[in-house]
Scaffold this motif. Structure first.
Motif: not given
Ligand code: MG
Ligand code: NAD
Length: 345
Positions: A209, A221-222, A237, A241
């Motif tokens: 990110q 990740a989420g 996720e 993503e």
């Molecule tokens: Mg994420």
């Protein structure tokens, strides 16, 4: 004014919190004592008179370099003979106790304001000490400091009741806060997060990110949405993503992560079909890495400095993302070794 009692440099991580055997950590008498201190303000105040109080400054632990050049947390050692100042008694939060039932607290001696830039910071940056340059001697202390930091932050940011708007008051241990008007009790909260390392059998998928430090990639990740199962979060996720559909999923491990406001990270491995690996990325970047690339990225111990040539590096050892990647690399090495052995036979 803040008046230190006695400074102890080089205090080791409480063995019961993170670096002793499972059985030792789970000793019943020890847990029972900590629970009693959370429930009983008087017992907690008495325990504070003879406690170790680990110091933070604006939520960063105060660290000292020992003669062996390792980093150690700094603690006040209360002897019970000197009077304690108001801040020590009012603001210390209980984090546990030693095997000898000596209580351990954390206290933030900085101003009670959050550094606005710190919410998305990764741990080593937040510490503002060169942890990454010499991480190994420091690591056993981490989970204990992460817990202290999270509890201090929660107390600093939970001063008002979200229902009545009235002030909340903490118990002596700092493990709960009560609304002065309605009596509503608040406990420290964690947000559930799924972190997943996706593999196509030969490669693993890492993303970054824009908020990540330069050059750093990690597993996807989420946060879990309300009502979702972990499996649903994971599938959503990965689809959101990187636009891939996962097939098999296996659980790895979990970790409390204090950034930005205490997440509970649950880590998984997942696989996608080798025939469908085309990434459609919603992140700043996401790409497949071979075992060789991961092996060399795992060797990078310090993030690149400004002006250095670009280099991929991975989350530090204490982050669960690192654990997932290391597990995957170990598994790949073992399976290529057994393939080679089978061919030899
Ligand atoms: Mg994420
Ligand atoms: N320990 C590790 O190895 C490791 C590795 C990667 C990420 N993380 C952590 O995982 C967490 C989640 O990762 P992400 O940022 O990719 O999540 P994400 O992909 O869900 O994106 C974050 C966005 O989700 C929304 N959101 C939904 N619920 C939220 C909640 N409870 N708190 C905050 N935002 C919420 C916000 O809009 C936020 O901007 C982050 O806190 C990150 O620090 C830890």
């Amino acid at each position: 004014m803040f008046r230190p009692l006695k400074i102890l440099i080089g205090t080791k991580c409480p063995p019961t919190r993170c670096c002793s055997a499972f059985v030792s950590r789970m000793r019943f008498s020890n847990l029972q004592y900590v629970n009693r201190l959370k429930e009983d303000d008087e017992a907690c105040a008495a325990a504070l008179q003879n406690a170790h109080i680990f110091l933070f400054h604006r939520l960063s632990p105060l660290l000292q370099r020992t003669e062996h050049r390792t980093l150690r947390p700094t603690a006040l050692v209360c002897s019970g003979t000197e009077p304690q100042n108001h801040r020590t008694t009012e603001e210390s939060v209980l984090i546990g106790c030693s095997e000898e039932n000596q209580a351990q607290f954390c206290l933030d001696v900085g101003k009670n304001i959050l550094n606005p830039g710190s919410s998305l910071s990764w741990w080593p940056e937040t510490l503002n000490v060169p942890v990454l340059q010499d991480p190994s001697p420091y690591e056993p202390d981490l989970c204990f400091l992460l817990q202290g930091q999270a509890l201090l932050r929660w107390n600093q940011t939970s001063g008002f009741c979200s229902t009545t708007g009235q002030p909340t008051h903490r118990n002596r241990a700092g493990s709960q806060r009560v609304c002065s008007s309605s009596g509503i009790i608040y406990y420290p909260k964690m947000s559930p997060v799924v972190i997943v390392l996706v593999s196509d059998g030969k490669r693993c998928l890492l993303g970054r990110q824009s908020s990540f430090p330069r050059g750093m990639y990690s597993a996807l990740a989420g946060f879990c949405d309300m009502g979702e199962t972990l499996e649903e979060t994971l599938r959503r996720e990965v689809a959101e993503e990187v636009g891939l559909e996962v097939h098999s999923v296996s659980y790895s491990s979990s970790q409390h992560w204090p950034f930005p406001h205490s997440s509970f990270m649950m880590a998984f491995h997942a696989s996608v079909s080798p025939a469908h690996t085309q990434v459609s990325c919603q992140l700043e970047d996401a790409r497949w890495f071979s075992l060789e690339e991961i092996t060399s990225a795992l060797q990078v111990k310090t993030p690149p400095r400004r002006g250095d040539p670009p280099v991929v590096w991975l989350p530090p050892k204490h982050a669960i993302g690192n654990r997932l990647i290391t597990e995957w690399a170990d598994r790949q090495r073992r399976s290529s070794l057994s393939d080679t052995t089978e061919e030899d036979v």
